[in-house]
Design an enzyme around this catalytic site. Structure first.
Site, short mmCIF file in Angstrom:
data_model
loop_
_atom_site.label_atom_id
_atom_site.label_comp_id
_atom_site.label_asym_id
_atom_site.label_seq_id
_atom_site.Cartn_x
_atom_site.Cartn_y
_atom_site.Cartn_z
N TYR A 49 32.34 42.28 36.63
CA TYR A 49 31.01 42.01 37.17
C TYR A 49 30.93 42.13 38.69
O TYR A 49 29.91 41.81 39.29
CB TYR A 49 30.54 40.61 36.74
CG TYR A 49 31.49 39.50 37.10
CD1 TYR A 49 31.46 38.91 38.36
CD2 TYR A 49 32.43 39.03 36.19
CE1 TYR A 49 32.33 37.88 38.70
CE2 TYR A 49 33.30 38.01 36.51
CZ TYR A 49 33.24 37.43 37.77
OH TYR A 49 34.11 36.42 38.10
N GLY A 50 31.98 42.60 39.34
CA GLY A 50 31.99 42.66 40.80
C GLY A 50 32.58 43.95 41.31
O GLY A 50 32.08 45.03 41.03
N THR A 51 33.68 43.85 42.04
CA THR A 51 34.26 45.03 42.69
C THR A 51 34.92 46.00 41.71
O THR A 51 35.33 47.09 42.11
CB THR A 51 35.29 44.62 43.76
OG1 THR A 51 36.39 43.97 43.13
CG2 THR A 51 34.66 43.73 44.82
N LEU A 52 35.01 45.62 40.42
CA LEU A 52 35.54 46.54 39.41
C LEU A 52 34.45 47.32 38.69
O LEU A 52 34.74 48.15 37.84
CB LEU A 52 36.38 45.75 38.39
CG LEU A 52 37.71 45.24 38.92
CD1 LEU A 52 38.27 44.15 38.01
CD2 LEU A 52 38.71 46.37 39.06
N GLU A 92 42.94 39.08 40.58
CA GLU A 92 42.09 37.89 40.48
C GLU A 92 42.84 36.60 40.81
O GLU A 92 42.29 35.51 40.65
CB GLU A 92 41.48 37.81 39.08
CG GLU A 92 40.75 39.06 38.64
CD GLU A 92 39.53 39.43 39.49
OE1 GLU A 92 39.25 38.76 40.50
OE2 GLU A 92 38.86 40.40 39.13
#
Length: 155
Positions: A13-16, A83
């Site tokens: 849900y972010g930088t991936l 993470e």
């Protein structure tokens, strides 16, 4: 010690996310499928260049990523490292890796409208800080936090 975790897809849900800085770095040639998904029962908060999802009354927009079976273990280790996840409940965790149901809004029968996936949620100390002074991301969509790119100039 060998891992005994089930080989679930990953909800990112972010930088991936596709188009974000870590997508190609970690997922190029390692993912066999990617599809839009929603994580219900969660809220999204700003972090220092990346977001945090926490339990809450909302939904987080993201992508369900299915890893190529031959590289699943490698990808799991890479994601855990990225993470800062050292194991369930570890005091140094930045995130906790948990299995959650995600919704697949584009699923067409006979495909299921949900899938079980690994999700990295903020660890308890981070969650407490976010609840008291964090900046929520409206709509739970990391990609909307930035202003749109400027329109091209015409001569």
């Amino acid at each position: 010690m060998p891992r005994t975790d089930p080989e679930l897809p990953f909800f990112v849900y972010g930088t991936l996310l596709p188009g974000e800085p870590n997508h190609d770095l970690f997922l190029r040639d390692r993912a066999i499928a990617e599809q839009p998904a929603l994580l219900p029962g969660a809220l999204l908060y700003e972090g220092p260049g990346y977001p945090y999802a926490i339990e809450g009354h909302g939904a987080v927009r993201g992508t369900l990523v299915t890893a190529a079976p031959a590289v699943y273990g490698e990808l799991l280790v890479l994601f855990d490292r990225l993470e800062e996840y050292a194991g369930p409940g570890h005091p140094r965790n930045l995130y906790e890796r948990v299995a959650r149901e995600v919704r697949l809004p584009g699923a067409v029968p006979p495909a299921s409208g949900t899938a079980r996936a690994w999700v990295y949620l903020a660890a308890a100390p981070v969650t407490r800080t976010l609840r008291t002074g964090g900046i929520p991301i409206p709509g739970g969509d990391w990609l909307t936090r930035r202003p749109p790119p400027p329109a091209p100039r015409t001569p």
